[in-house]
Design a protein around this motif. Sequence first.
Motif, PDB file in Angstrom:
ATOM      1  N   ALA A  52       0.839  -1.199   0.000  1.00 39.94           N
ATOM      2  CA  ALA A  52       0.000   0.000   0.000  1.00 39.94           C
ATOM      3  C   ALA A  52       0.869   1.242   0.000  1.00 39.94           C
ATOM      4  N   LEU A  53       0.321   2.322  -0.529  1.00 45.79           N
ATOM      5  CA  LEU A  53       0.994   3.612  -0.541  1.00 45.79           C
ATOM      6  C   LEU A  53      -0.045   4.707  -0.730  1.00 45.79           C
ATOM      7  N   ASP A  54       0.217   5.863  -0.145  1.00 41.06           N
ATOM      8  CA  ASP A  54      -0.736   6.964  -0.172  1.00 41.06           C
ATOM      9  C   ASP A  54      -0.323   7.979  -1.229  1.00 41.06           C
ATOM     10  N   LEU A  55      -1.200   8.218  -2.182  1.00 40.65           N
ATOM     11  CA  LEU A  55      -0.939   9.222  -3.207  1.00 40.65           C
ATOM     12  C   LEU A  55      -1.151  10.605  -2.598  1.00 40.65           C
ATOM     13  N   LYS A  56      -0.174  11.471  -2.727  1.00 44.80           N
ATOM     14  CA  LYS A  56      -0.302  12.827  -2.193  1.00 44.80           C
ATOM     15  C   LYS A  56      -1.250  13.636  -3.074  1.00 44.80           C
ATOM     16  N   VAL A  57      -2.325  14.089  -2.466  1.00 45.17           N
ATOM     17  CA  VAL A  57      -3.326  14.906  -3.154  1.00 45.17           C
ATOM     18  C   VAL A  57      -3.737  16.032  -2.219  1.00 45.17           C
ATOM     19  N   PRO A  58      -4.339  17.094  -2.737  1.00 44.05           N
ATOM     20  CA  PRO A  58      -4.736  18.211  -1.862  1.00 44.05           C
ATOM     21  C   PRO A  58      -5.683  17.819  -0.742  1.00 44.05           C
ATOM     22  N   ALA A  59      -6.587  16.859  -1.012  1.00 45.71           N
ATOM     23  CA  ALA A  59      -7.536  16.426   0.009  1.00 45.71           C
ATOM     24  C   ALA A  59      -7.628  14.905  -0.021  1.00 45.71           C
ATOM     25  N   ASN A  71      -7.802  -2.266 -17.770  1.00 50.78           N
ATOM     26  CA  ASN A  71      -8.130  -3.655 -17.447  1.00 50.78           C
ATOM     27  C   ASN A  71      -7.444  -4.121 -16.159  1.00 50.78           C
ATOM     28  N   LEU A  72      -7.488  -3.245 -15.158  1.00 50.67           N
ATOM     29  CA  LEU A  72      -6.960  -3.550 -13.840  1.00 50.67           C
ATOM     30  C   LEU A  72      -8.039  -3.271 -12.794  1.00 50.67           C
ATOM     31  N   LEU A  73      -8.358  -4.256 -11.980  1.00 51.15           N
ATOM     32  CA  LEU A  73      -9.280  -4.034 -10.883  1.00 51.15           C
ATOM     33  C   LEU A  73      -8.482  -3.550  -9.676  1.00 51.15           C
ATOM     34  N   VAL A  74      -8.530  -2.247  -9.442  1.00 45.46           N
ATOM     35  CA  VAL A  74      -7.910  -1.610  -8.284  1.00 45.46           C
ATOM     36  C   VAL A  74      -8.996  -0.728  -7.680  1.00 45.46           C
ATOM     37  N   ARG A  75      -9.196  -0.875  -6.387  1.00 44.41           N
ATOM     38  CA  ARG A  75     -10.268  -0.125  -5.738  1.00 44.41           C
ATOM     39  C   ARG A  75      -9.669   0.684  -4.597  1.00 44.41           C
ATOM     40  N   PRO A  76      -9.131   1.872  -4.894  1.00 42.93           N
ATOM     41  CA  PRO A  76      -8.439   2.653  -3.867  1.00 42.93           C
ATOM     42  C   PRO A  76      -9.359   3.023  -2.707  1.00 42.93           C
ATOM     43  N   LEU A  77      -8.773   3.131  -1.537  1.00 43.90           N
ATOM     44  CA  LEU A  77      -9.474   3.634  -0.358  1.00 43.90           C
ATOM     45  C   LEU A  77      -9.220   5.139  -0.317  1.00 43.90           C
ATOM     46  N   GLY A  78      -9.995   5.879  -1.108  1.00 46.50           N
ATOM     47  CA  GLY A  78      -9.723   7.303  -1.276  1.00 46.50           C
ATOM     48  C   GLY A  78      -8.419   7.487  -2.030  1.00 46.50           C
ATOM     49  N   ASN A  79      -7.440   8.112  -1.391  1.00 52.30           N
ATOM     50  CA  ASN A  79      -6.131   8.311  -2.028  1.00 52.30           C
ATOM     51  C   ASN A  79      -5.144   7.202  -1.673  1.00 52.30           C
ATOM     52  N   VAL A  80      -5.601   6.166  -0.966  1.00 55.90           N
ATOM     53  CA  VAL A  80      -4.736   5.039  -0.608  1.00 55.90           C
ATOM     54  C   VAL A  80      -4.821   3.980  -1.699  1.00 55.90           C
ATOM     55  N   LEU A  81      -3.708   3.747  -2.353  1.00 52.14           N
ATOM     56  CA  LEU A  81      -3.622   2.692  -3.362  1.00 52.14           C
ATOM     57  C   LEU A  81      -3.056   1.444  -2.704  1.00 52.14           C
ATOM     58  N   TYR A  82      -3.636   0.304  -3.015  1.00 56.36           N
ATOM     59  CA  TYR A  82      -3.098  -0.936  -2.454  1.00 56.36           C
ATOM     60  C   TYR A  82      -3.232  -2.054  -3.473  1.00 56.36           C
TER      61      TYR A  82
END
Length: 420
Positions: free
Chosen positions: A353-360, A379-390
């Motif tokens: 996991a890693l957090d994408l830096k965004v304004p909010a 064609n990638l199933l990725v379901r971020p938790l807001g700005n958290v990519l995992y």
Amino acid sequence: MTSPVWHPFTQHALEPPPPRIARTGGAYLETEDGRRILDAISSWWVITHGHRHPAIMAAIREASETLDQIIFAGFTHAPAEALARELVALAPPGLAYVFFSDSGSTAVEVALKMALGTFRNRGVARSRIVVMEGSYHGDTIGAMSVGARGVFNAAYAPLLFEVDRIPFPAPGREQATLDAFEALARGGAAAALIVEPLVLGAGGMLIYPPFVLAELARIAAATGTLLIADEVMTGWGRTGTLFASTQAGVSPDILCTSKGLTGGAVPLAATLAKPDVFAAHVSQDRAHTFFHSSSYTANPIACAAGLANVKVWREEPVEARIAHLCALQAERLARFSDDARFENVRRCGTIAALDLKVPAGGYLAEVGPRLRAFFLERNLLVRPLGNVLYAMPPYCVTAAELDRLYDAIDEAAARFGGAA
């Protein structure tokens, strides 16, 4: 024509109709129009070995030839008996009894009721549940009550019971968590502490070290507080070991498991308990009965799938596959360790996991749905938790497939990232 289906965690006013999946196999979902979508989150963390593992599918077919649902109050059947014995053998030492249900949320509800019932039946006035800030334990009322308060459950606040909270053991602040729990436990009102061992899932894939879990377990034991390990997500190899609790040398009083219990093929859950928890509900007084069930408790076909999953673990090199995936994740995650577009780059076992830096940031971060659409276009199933990519893929994923995923993460950061 508008679909009558109401999808989970979906804002239908904002999102397009979802793709229709016609077939699954290995690490892929295949749509009706022929797209192959890499399932980078194991279809909400349930698929372990890969979609439609042949041995598990065969066990389901075979079981359906002789059994369907059987009332489990007053009756039993071979698949449930055999699976219960296997779970006791695989679980941390001391867990001796298995109560079946049908989802992670119900496994947690069962655990909470076991804990409260234990003290009530003993005639001991303990009724408080201690939880960790940022945790998530499911979407039924009890499970929501012991999870973080926020957007997930704000509308249902009148239904939720109050709990005692300890802070998440962030790096450098672990002792504050331990001190907070000890103060609550020494107060004598705590019936149980419920935790997600090592990784808080829906709370943002937050990771804490095994020594914290070990110390929490020590405090619980010293104060007579029951420890509930919610291994619904962390179990079945996700953190690198069969159960996360073993990395801390912890044998909880109660353990919840689901998701990977059947390899993700069909719904099934189990709540395991130590003998003293069971014994507190055994009495000549029928009022001490454990009053819980669901219509589909210990469904024989699901239990057969669970047995097949256990057999896969015993007969195939699953641990080697997990170790290989851990190494692959570590190698690919390293490219972002010093990347200014990200923060809190982390991994626990097969979970990266890693957090994408965004304004909010946060769960409702505007970037979340945009990221999801971006990955789906590729064609990638990725379901971020807001700005958290995992990334939490099935154990059959290949290095080349992970390369494609991480290249897309890099591209997504270039498009959507920005200074926080």
